[in-house]
Every structure is written in C-alpha cells, then in structure tokens.
Design a protein around this motif. Structure first.
Motif, PDB file in Angstrom:
ATOM      1  N   ARG A  62      27.300-103.439  99.354  1.00 18.43           N
ATOM      2  CA  ARG A  62      26.314-104.386  98.835  1.00 18.43           C
ATOM      3  C   ARG A  62      25.260-104.650  99.904  1.00 18.43           C
ATOM      4  O   ARG A  62      25.551-104.592 101.091  1.00 18.43           O
ATOM      5  CB  ARG A  62      26.959-105.715  98.429  1.00 18.43           C
ATOM      6  N   MET A  63      24.061-104.961  99.455  1.00 19.05           N
ATOM      7  CA  MET A  63      22.984-105.267 100.391  1.00 19.05           C
ATOM      8  C   MET A  63      22.054-106.272  99.755  1.00 19.05           C
ATOM      9  O   MET A  63      21.709-106.155  98.569  1.00 19.05           O
ATOM     10  CB  MET A  63      22.207-103.992 100.730  1.00 19.05           C
ATOM     11  N   SER A  64      21.651-107.274 100.519  1.00 20.41           N
ATOM     12  CA  SER A  64      20.641-108.240 100.096  1.00 20.41           C
ATOM     13  C   SER A  64      19.578-108.298 101.181  1.00 20.41           C
ATOM     14  O   SER A  64      19.897-108.431 102.361  1.00 20.41           O
ATOM     15  CB  SER A  64      21.253-109.632  99.889  1.00 20.41           C
ATOM     16  N   VAL A  65      18.309-108.180 100.765  1.00 27.34           N
ATOM     17  CA  VAL A  65      17.195-108.144 101.705  1.00 27.34           C
ATOM     18  C   VAL A  65      16.126-109.127 101.249  1.00 27.34           C
ATOM     19  O   VAL A  65      15.722-109.110 100.078  1.00 27.34           O
ATOM     20  CB  VAL A  65      16.573-106.736 101.801  1.00 27.34           C
ATOM     21  N   LYS A  88      37.870-110.401 102.745  1.00 26.04           N
ATOM     22  CA  LYS A  88      38.706-109.571 101.868  1.00 26.04           C
ATOM     23  C   LYS A  88      38.557-108.106 102.248  1.00 26.04           C
ATOM     24  O   LYS A  88      38.837-107.732 103.371  1.00 26.04           O
ATOM     25  CB  LYS A  88      38.367-109.846 100.403  1.00 26.04           C
ATOM     26  N   LEU A  89      38.063-107.247 101.329  1.00 22.42           N
ATOM     27  CA  LEU A  89      37.920-105.827 101.628  1.00 22.42           C
ATOM     28  C   LEU A  89      36.612-105.501 102.337  1.00 22.42           C
ATOM     29  O   LEU A  89      36.371-104.353 102.705  1.00 22.42           O
ATOM     30  CB  LEU A  89      38.002-104.995 100.339  1.00 22.42           C
ATOM     31  N   PHE A  90      35.763-106.509 102.545  1.00 24.66           N
ATOM     32  CA  PHE A  90      34.433-106.252 103.069  1.00 24.66           C
ATOM     33  C   PHE A  90      34.323-106.592 104.559  1.00 24.66           C
ATOM     34  O   PHE A  90      34.867-107.595 105.023  1.00 24.66           O
ATOM     35  CB  PHE A  90      33.385-107.071 102.315  1.00 24.66           C
ATOM     36  N   ALA A  91      33.590-105.756 105.272  1.00 28.07           N
ATOM     37  CA  ALA A  91      33.123-106.079 106.621  1.00 28.07           C
ATOM     38  C   ALA A  91      31.660-106.467 106.491  1.00 28.07           C
ATOM     39  O   ALA A  91      30.869-105.756 105.863  1.00 28.07           O
ATOM     40  CB  ALA A  91      33.272-104.865 107.535  1.00 28.07           C
ATOM     41  N   LEU A  92      31.286-107.618 107.058  1.00 27.13           N
ATOM     42  CA  LEU A  92      29.937-108.150 106.896  1.00 27.13           C
ATOM     43  C   LEU A  92      29.067-107.778 108.093  1.00 27.13           C
ATOM     44  O   LEU A  92      29.525-107.802 109.227  1.00 27.13           O
ATOM     45  CB  LEU A  92      29.976-109.670 106.744  1.00 27.13           C
ATOM     46  N   ARG A  93      27.815-107.448 107.815  1.00 27.54           N
ATOM     47  CA  ARG A  93      26.853-107.145 108.874  1.00 27.54           C
ATOM     48  C   ARG A  93      25.500-107.714 108.474  1.00 27.54           C
ATOM     49  O   ARG A  93      25.028-107.488 107.365  1.00 27.54           O
ATOM     50  CB  ARG A  93      26.767-105.635 109.122  1.00 27.54           C
ATOM     51  N   SER A 110      24.671-107.386 104.605  1.00 27.57           N
ATOM     52  CA  SER A 110      25.320-106.238 103.968  1.00 27.57           C
ATOM     53  C   SER A 110      26.833-106.409 103.980  1.00 27.57           C
ATOM     54  O   SER A 110      27.398-107.109 104.821  1.00 27.57           O
ATOM     55  CB  SER A 110      24.942-104.939 104.682  1.00 27.57           C
ATOM     56  N   CYS A 111      27.467-105.753 103.030  1.00 30.08           N
ATOM     57  CA  CYS A 111      28.927-105.698 102.926  1.00 30.08           C
ATOM     58  C   CYS A 111      29.345-104.227 102.963  1.00 30.08           C
ATOM     59  O   CYS A 111      28.835-103.415 102.181  1.00 30.08           O
ATOM     60  CB  CYS A 111      29.412-106.329 101.628  1.00 30.08           C
ATOM     61  N   TRP A 112      30.249-103.904 103.851  1.00 27.21           N
ATOM     62  CA  TRP A 112      30.713-102.531 104.024  1.00 27.21           C
ATOM     63  C   TRP A 112      32.202-102.441 103.699  1.00 27.21           C
ATOM     64  O   TRP A 112      32.947-103.407 103.880  1.00 27.21           O
ATOM     65  CB  TRP A 112      30.500-102.074 105.463  1.00 27.21           C
ATOM     66  N   ASN A 201      24.075-103.544  94.518  1.00 27.38           N
ATOM     67  CA  ASN A 201      25.489-103.197  94.635  1.00 27.38           C
ATOM     68  C   ASN A 201      25.631-101.695  94.438  1.00 27.38           C
ATOM     69  O   ASN A 201      25.169-101.147  93.431  1.00 27.38           O
ATOM     70  CB  ASN A 201      26.330-103.909  93.575  1.00 27.38           C
ATOM     71  N   PHE A 202      26.246-101.022  95.395  1.00 24.13           N
ATOM     72  CA  PHE A 202      26.522 -99.593  95.290  1.00 24.13           C
ATOM     73  C   PHE A 202      27.922 -99.440  94.709  1.00 24.13           C
ATOM     74  O   PHE A 202      28.903 -99.860  95.324  1.00 24.13           O
ATOM     75  CB  PHE A 202      26.415 -98.937  96.665  1.00 24.13           C
ATOM     76  N   ILE A 203      28.013 -98.840  93.532  1.00 28.08           N
ATOM     77  CA  ILE A 203      29.265 -98.891  92.766  1.00 28.08           C
ATOM     78  C   ILE A 203      30.033 -97.573  92.796  1.00 28.08           C
ATOM     79  O   ILE A 203      31.226 -97.548  93.097  1.00 28.08           O
ATOM     80  CB  ILE A 203      28.974 -99.311  91.311  1.00 28.08           C
TER      81      ILE A 203
END
Length: 250
Positions: A62-65, A88-93, A110-112, A201-203
């Motif tokens: 996921r990405m928000s700009v 949870k399953l995401f690493a935040l940057r 972003s969420c990785w 959101n990249f699905i």
C-alpha cells in the motif's frame, strides 16, 4: 557504511521528472521514494541480496502520497525515508521530499510485506523489524484504509506488461501502475494540479506479457477533482485499486 535511522539523499528535479507545468509529476516522486527506500534497505542490511539469502523479498502493498507543493524543474530537494515499525503483516516506511527551506513538499506512507519466495506466501515481519530503527513520533502521513471495490467504473485503457514496465522482481513495478493511472486522467487536470493525494493498494502482481485493463470513474471531492481506479487482470482479478485527488489551488 554506518547504519542510519533516516536515509537522506539530495536530488535535482531533472527534465524527465516534470510535465508541461514544469513541476514534478506524481510518478517521479514515487520513483524518488522507491530508490531511496532501496538504498536505505541496503544500509540497514535488509536489501535485495541479504533477503535473497533466506528466499525472501520485499513487496510494496500500500502507498499513500500527499503532494503539498510540486517542486519545479532544476530545484534541488532532499529525499528522506525511514522505517516506522510493524503492524500485523505490514512493515511501515515513511518518506518526504523537502525543499531548500527544509519544508516538506511531498509526504508519503507505505506498507510492505515480506514474501517467502518458495511458498509465495507473506511472512510476519517482526523478526526483521526488531533489528531496525522504530523512529517513533516521526509520522509523515496517515495512510488511508484499504480501498474498497467500486461497481460503477468504466474501462479507461489497457496496458500489457512489456519490458519497460517489469522490474528486477519479474513483475510490473509499482511506479508503472502510477503512470497507468496518470494516463487514464485528462492531461490538463494533472498539469494544472498544484496539490495531489494518491492512495493505492497493490493486490495481485502482474507478470510479463499479461494484459491489465484499467477501469476508472470520477468520484466526489470538495474543492477538487477525484477519481477511483481498478486495474484488472484477464481473469477479473484486481491487480490494484487506487484513488487520486487533484487540487488546482494551493
């Protein structure tokens, strides 16, 4: 090289990063962020080669700009990025692009996810995130919630995953999706926009040769223009969902 909590790069806004407005495009900002994140991951010991040794890879989910001001051609800016822990399953940057007065012009979150390449399944990032700086209190931007499916979209364009869209990981690169979204919008709206907000959101990954149909519709937005998008694979699976908001006044 010494590990750093916040990665910083000084960059010039070059000709390929602007449109007819002489200011930075959204996809150029995304490209700056992508390159900085890759460099910082290498600095922190969790770059491509280090992850590959354990059959793991980072994938952007996921990405928000938020573009508060579009830097101009020839302007020297500072690109920063830093990890923000896990969720949870995401690493935040987080990221930002700051001007010569140290004022943020573009901010992002972003969420990785970490993928086990053998099982093609996401892994919990805690073991890796525990070794990385937390940078508590350094929130650049609040990320949007997961984007929902919209039933009223209309077909806008088609894109096949040809050579120039595919990256090192063997699938369409996230910046390519941003360019597809830009191509689905009236050019004048993008050129006239002073501020922007993109949530994506990249699905499902798009592999070389696959065809993606981009569906779009205008949605309500006070004081600006807004659009919803969904990229769909031939089987109907969503590849990505996004919302873009454009404002012609600062």
């Amino acid at each position: 090289m010494e590990r750093v909590d916040v990665w910083t790069e000084s960059c010039m806004v070059r000709f390929g990063a602007v449109d007819k407005s002489n200011t930075m495009t959204l996809d150029a900002a995304m490209n700056f962020f992508q390159e900085a994140a890759i460099s910082h991951a290498e600095n922190l010991g969790v770059g491509r080669e280090a992850m590959a040794r354990t059959n793991q890879v980072w994938l952007l989910s996921r990405m928000s700009v938020a573009v508060d001001r579009r830097p101009e051609f020839g302007e020297t800016v500072t690109v920063r990025t830093w990890p923000r822990g896990g969720e949870k399953l995401f690493a935040l940057r987080d990221y930002d692009i700051r001007d010569a007065n140290d004022v943020p012009a573009v901010r992002a979150r972003s969420c990785w996810i970490i993928i086990d390449m053998e099982k093609r399944r996401p892994m919990r990032p805690q073991s890796i995130m525990d070794t990385m700086p937390k940078n508590e209190g350094m929130d650049s931007l609040s990320a949007a919630a997961a984007l929902e499916q919209r039933p009223s979209l209309l077909k806008a364009l088609e894109r096949r995953a040809l050579y120039s869209y595919v990256d090192y990981n063997g699938h369409v690169n996230n910046v390519s999706y941003i360019r597809w979204i830009e191509d689905a919008v009236e050019p004048a709206l993008l050129e006239q926009a002073k501020q922007m907000r993109l949530d994506i959101n990249f699905i499902n990954e798009v592999l070389p040769g696959e065809l993606t149909t981009v569906w779009a519709a205008q949605i309500e937005e006070s004081g600006g223009s807004a659009f919803a998008f969904e990229g769909r694979k031939p089987e109907g699976q969503p590849a990505f969902r996004a919302e873009l908001r454009l404002y012609s006044h600062l």
